[in-house]
Design a protein around this motif. Sequence first.
Motif, PDB file in Angstrom:
ATOM      1  N   TYR A 121       0.402  -1.480   0.307  1.00 13.67           N
ATOM      2  CA  TYR A 121      -0.170   0.133   0.040  1.00 13.67           C
ATOM      3  C   TYR A 121       0.553   1.152   0.206  1.00 13.67           C
ATOM      4  O   TYR A 121       0.212   2.478  -0.214  1.00 13.67           O
ATOM      5  CB  TYR A 121      -1.335  -0.070   1.395  1.00 13.67           C
ATOM      6  CG  TYR A 121      -1.813  -0.931   1.287  1.00 13.67           C
ATOM      7  CD1 TYR A 121      -2.773  -1.400  -0.126  1.00 13.67           C
ATOM      8  CD2 TYR A 121      -1.459  -1.717   1.958  1.00 13.67           C
ATOM      9  CE1 TYR A 121      -3.862  -1.806   0.237  1.00 13.67           C
ATOM     10  CE2 TYR A 121      -3.108  -3.167   2.053  1.00 13.67           C
ATOM     11  CZ  TYR A 121      -3.549  -3.251   1.174  1.00 13.67           C
ATOM     12  OH  TYR A 121      -4.963  -4.567   0.878  1.00 13.67           O
ATOM     13  N   TYR A 176      -5.229  -7.848   3.843  1.00 18.29           N
ATOM     14  CA  TYR A 176      -6.235  -7.692   3.308  1.00 18.29           C
ATOM     15  C   TYR A 176      -7.645  -7.308   3.414  1.00 18.29           C
ATOM     16  O   TYR A 176      -8.831  -7.003   2.681  1.00 18.29           O
ATOM     17  CB  TYR A 176      -6.381  -9.022   3.233  1.00 18.29           C
ATOM     18  CG  TYR A 176      -7.269 -10.084   1.870  1.00 18.29           C
ATOM     19  CD1 TYR A 176      -7.436  -9.742   0.595  1.00 18.29           C
ATOM     20  CD2 TYR A 176      -9.006 -10.623   2.473  1.00 18.29           C
ATOM     21  CE1 TYR A 176      -8.504 -10.640  -0.276  1.00 18.29           C
ATOM     22  CE2 TYR A 176     -10.539 -10.528   1.607  1.00 18.29           C
ATOM     23  CZ  TYR A 176      -9.863 -10.863  -0.386  1.00 18.29           C
ATOM     24  OH  TYR A 176     -10.475 -11.303  -0.883  1.00 18.29           O
ATOM     25  N   LYS A 178      -8.095  -4.413   4.344  1.00 18.18           N
ATOM     26  CA  LYS A 178      -7.865  -2.555   3.826  1.00 18.18           C
ATOM     27  C   LYS A 178      -8.367  -3.049   2.519  1.00 18.18           C
ATOM     28  O   LYS A 178      -9.097  -2.228   2.124  1.00 18.18           O
ATOM     29  CB  LYS A 178      -6.585  -1.878   3.808  1.00 18.18           C
ATOM     30  CG  LYS A 178      -6.109  -1.126   3.123  1.00 18.18           C
ATOM     31  CD  LYS A 178      -4.921  -0.009   3.946  1.00 18.18           C
ATOM     32  CE  LYS A 178      -5.281   1.216   2.830  1.00 18.18           C
ATOM     33  NZ  LYS A 178      -3.866   1.938   3.414  1.00 18.18           N
ATOM     34  N   PHE A 179      -7.648  -4.133   1.748  1.00 16.88           N
ATOM     35  CA  PHE A 179      -8.257  -3.994  -0.180  1.00 16.88           C
ATOM     36  C   PHE A 179      -9.819  -3.962  -0.198  1.00 16.88           C
ATOM     37  O   PHE A 179     -10.125  -3.476  -0.547  1.00 16.88           O
ATOM     38  CB  PHE A 179      -7.864  -5.559  -0.921  1.00 16.88           C
ATOM     39  CG  PHE A 179      -8.544  -6.212  -1.680  1.00 16.88           C
ATOM     40  CD1 PHE A 179      -8.383  -5.331  -3.043  1.00 16.88           C
ATOM     41  CD2 PHE A 179      -9.470  -7.295  -1.687  1.00 16.88           C
ATOM     42  CE1 PHE A 179      -8.513  -5.825  -3.662  1.00 16.88           C
ATOM     43  CE2 PHE A 179     -10.085  -6.969  -2.856  1.00 16.88           C
ATOM     44  CZ  PHE A 179      -9.863  -6.576  -4.345  1.00 16.88           C
ATOM     45  N   GLN A 182     -11.539  -0.597   1.110  1.00 16.60           N
ATOM     46  CA  GLN A 182     -10.810   0.823   1.445  1.00 16.60           C
ATOM     47  C   GLN A 182     -11.337   1.169  -0.698  1.00 16.60           C
ATOM     48  O   GLN A 182     -11.550   1.603  -0.980  1.00 16.60           O
ATOM     49  CB  GLN A 182      -9.065   1.078   1.862  1.00 16.60           C
ATOM     50  CG  GLN A 182      -9.378   1.339   2.814  1.00 16.60           C
ATOM     51  CD  GLN A 182     -10.288   2.774   2.814  1.00 16.60           C
ATOM     52  OE1 GLN A 182      -9.805   3.609   2.717  1.00 16.60           O
ATOM     53  NE2 GLN A 182     -10.184   3.000   4.127  1.00 16.60           N
ATOM     54  N   TYR A 183     -10.610  -0.395  -1.440  1.00 20.53           N
ATOM     55  CA  TYR A 183     -10.940  -0.969  -1.760  1.00 20.53           C
ATOM     56  C   TYR A 183     -12.115  -1.598  -2.645  1.00 20.53           C
ATOM     57  O   TYR A 183     -12.741  -0.829  -3.608  1.00 20.53           O
ATOM     58  CB  TYR A 183      -9.689  -1.649  -3.001  1.00 20.53           C
ATOM     59  CG  TYR A 183      -8.300  -0.246  -2.686  1.00 20.53           C
ATOM     60  CD1 TYR A 183      -7.559   0.307  -3.967  1.00 20.53           C
ATOM     61  CD2 TYR A 183      -7.841  -0.695  -1.940  1.00 20.53           C
ATOM     62  CE1 TYR A 183      -6.164   0.691  -4.084  1.00 20.53           C
ATOM     63  CE2 TYR A 183      -6.478  -0.715  -0.979  1.00 20.53           C
ATOM     64  CZ  TYR A 183      -5.937   0.330  -2.010  1.00 20.53           C
ATOM     65  OH  TYR A 183      -4.424   0.724  -2.242  1.00 20.53           O
ATOM     66  N   GLN A 184     -12.657  -2.815  -2.393  1.00 21.41           N
ATOM     67  CA  GLN A 184     -14.575  -2.710  -2.444  1.00 21.41           C
ATOM     68  C   GLN A 184     -15.005  -1.923  -2.054  1.00 21.41           C
ATOM     69  O   GLN A 184     -15.935  -2.057  -2.470  1.00 21.41           O
ATOM     70  CB  GLN A 184     -13.994  -4.008  -2.233  1.00 21.41           C
ATOM     71  CG  GLN A 184     -12.276  -5.052  -3.112  1.00 21.41           C
ATOM     72  CD  GLN A 184     -13.422  -4.759  -4.598  1.00 21.41           C
ATOM     73  OE1 GLN A 184     -12.860  -4.667  -5.005  1.00 21.41           O
ATOM     74  NE2 GLN A 184     -14.723  -5.219  -4.636  1.00 21.41           N
ATOM     75  N   GLN A 185     -14.873  -1.266  -0.376  1.00 23.51           N
ATOM     76  CA  GLN A 185     -16.257  -0.279  -0.433  1.00 23.51           C
ATOM     77  C   GLN A 185     -17.418  -1.489   0.330  1.00 23.51           C
ATOM     78  O   GLN A 185     -18.033  -0.804  -0.180  1.00 23.51           O
ATOM     79  CB  GLN A 185     -16.268   0.613  -1.338  1.00 23.51           C
ATOM     80  CG  GLN A 185     -15.139   1.709  -1.139  1.00 23.51           C
ATOM     81  CD  GLN A 185     -15.808   2.704  -2.185  1.00 23.51           C
ATOM     82  OE1 GLN A 185     -16.640   3.014  -2.807  1.00 23.51           O
ATOM     83  NE2 GLN A 185     -14.584   3.880  -1.886  1.00 23.51           N
ATOM     84  N   PRO A 248     -11.194   6.704   5.623  1.00 22.53           N
ATOM     85  CA  PRO A 248     -10.472   6.665   4.623  1.00 22.53           C
ATOM     86  C   PRO A 248      -9.088   6.642   4.770  1.00 22.53           C
ATOM     87  O   PRO A 248      -7.562   6.879   4.301  1.00 22.53           O
ATOM     88  CB  PRO A 248     -11.069   8.143   3.486  1.00 22.53           C
ATOM     89  CG  PRO A 248     -12.141   7.682   4.128  1.00 22.53           C
ATOM     90  CD  PRO A 248     -12.442   7.338   5.287  1.00 22.53           C
TER      91      PRO A 248
END
Length: 300
Positions: A121, A176, A178-179, A182-185, A248
């Motif tokens: 990250y 994982y 955080k993925f 933060q990314y898949q929300q 965020p």
Amino acid sequence: MWIYFGLTAALFLSLNSICRKRSVKGNALFPVLLISNGISTLLIFPLFVASFFYPEYLKQIGMYIPNIAIEDHFFIGIKSLIMTCSWVLTFYALKHLPITIVTPIRAAGPFFTFLGAIIIYRENPSTLQWVGFFTIVISMLAYSQIGKKEGIIFKSNKAIFAIIGATFLGACSGLYDKFLFQYQQYEVITVQWWFFCYVTIFMSALVYFVYLPKKEEIGKFTWHWSIAAIGVLMLLADYFYFKGLQDPEVLIMLMSALKRSQILFTVLIGGLIFKEKNKKLKLIPLCGVIIGVLCLIYSA
């Protein structure tokens, strides 16, 4: 707010660690894991059902569980598999090692996460964060020397390898997470519902294919209230931890350290409850771990 969410998660994890230690004392491992995770699933089940009948109200209070795509099931299923392996190894270690040895090694998770956060990250640690990192590493090495006084040889003990493996897998799960958030929300309650569903399925398979055929050899299962407490406490700990990860501005390396700040309470109280050896001596490297964690916290 993510700092407070992390500390709240640490509080529930401390109580959870003590209940885990009690639940596996002279007890079969796989049934304990199955029932505790099954209880977590049952606690969320009413929200899953209510999401079909009262979707608008549950959306307002942030407890709505929507239908998700096959791809989403795959992503959450990966996390469930990682944590199933981690928990099996953790419970095995708790059954064969003092909690005052297991918990500090488990606290090594933040520096696995720390490195992953930098590589994956691109999180940029400060000087104080590096100080905290190495303080924890040195303290963990000191713990290995104390373990030898209790007849625990770190190089050849299977339970030690189990808790090290569990720690590494837990760190992978943290990265994982955080993925996922933060990314898949994903929403917290959605991940929790499907996560515990899949873990319960995996644990059921372990009970059926591994435990039941060798029940007499492995040992009998005995109910204890601490098994139910695990399900409740894990649900609460994960909820606050995941809520923090939705921010965020969160740094996963610091959130992981906050989560593992449970060790002070667990080692002190757990050591008294289970009357384990060398509690005073263990306070020395424990203080080092706490200082390292505090460095990570106050560097934010």
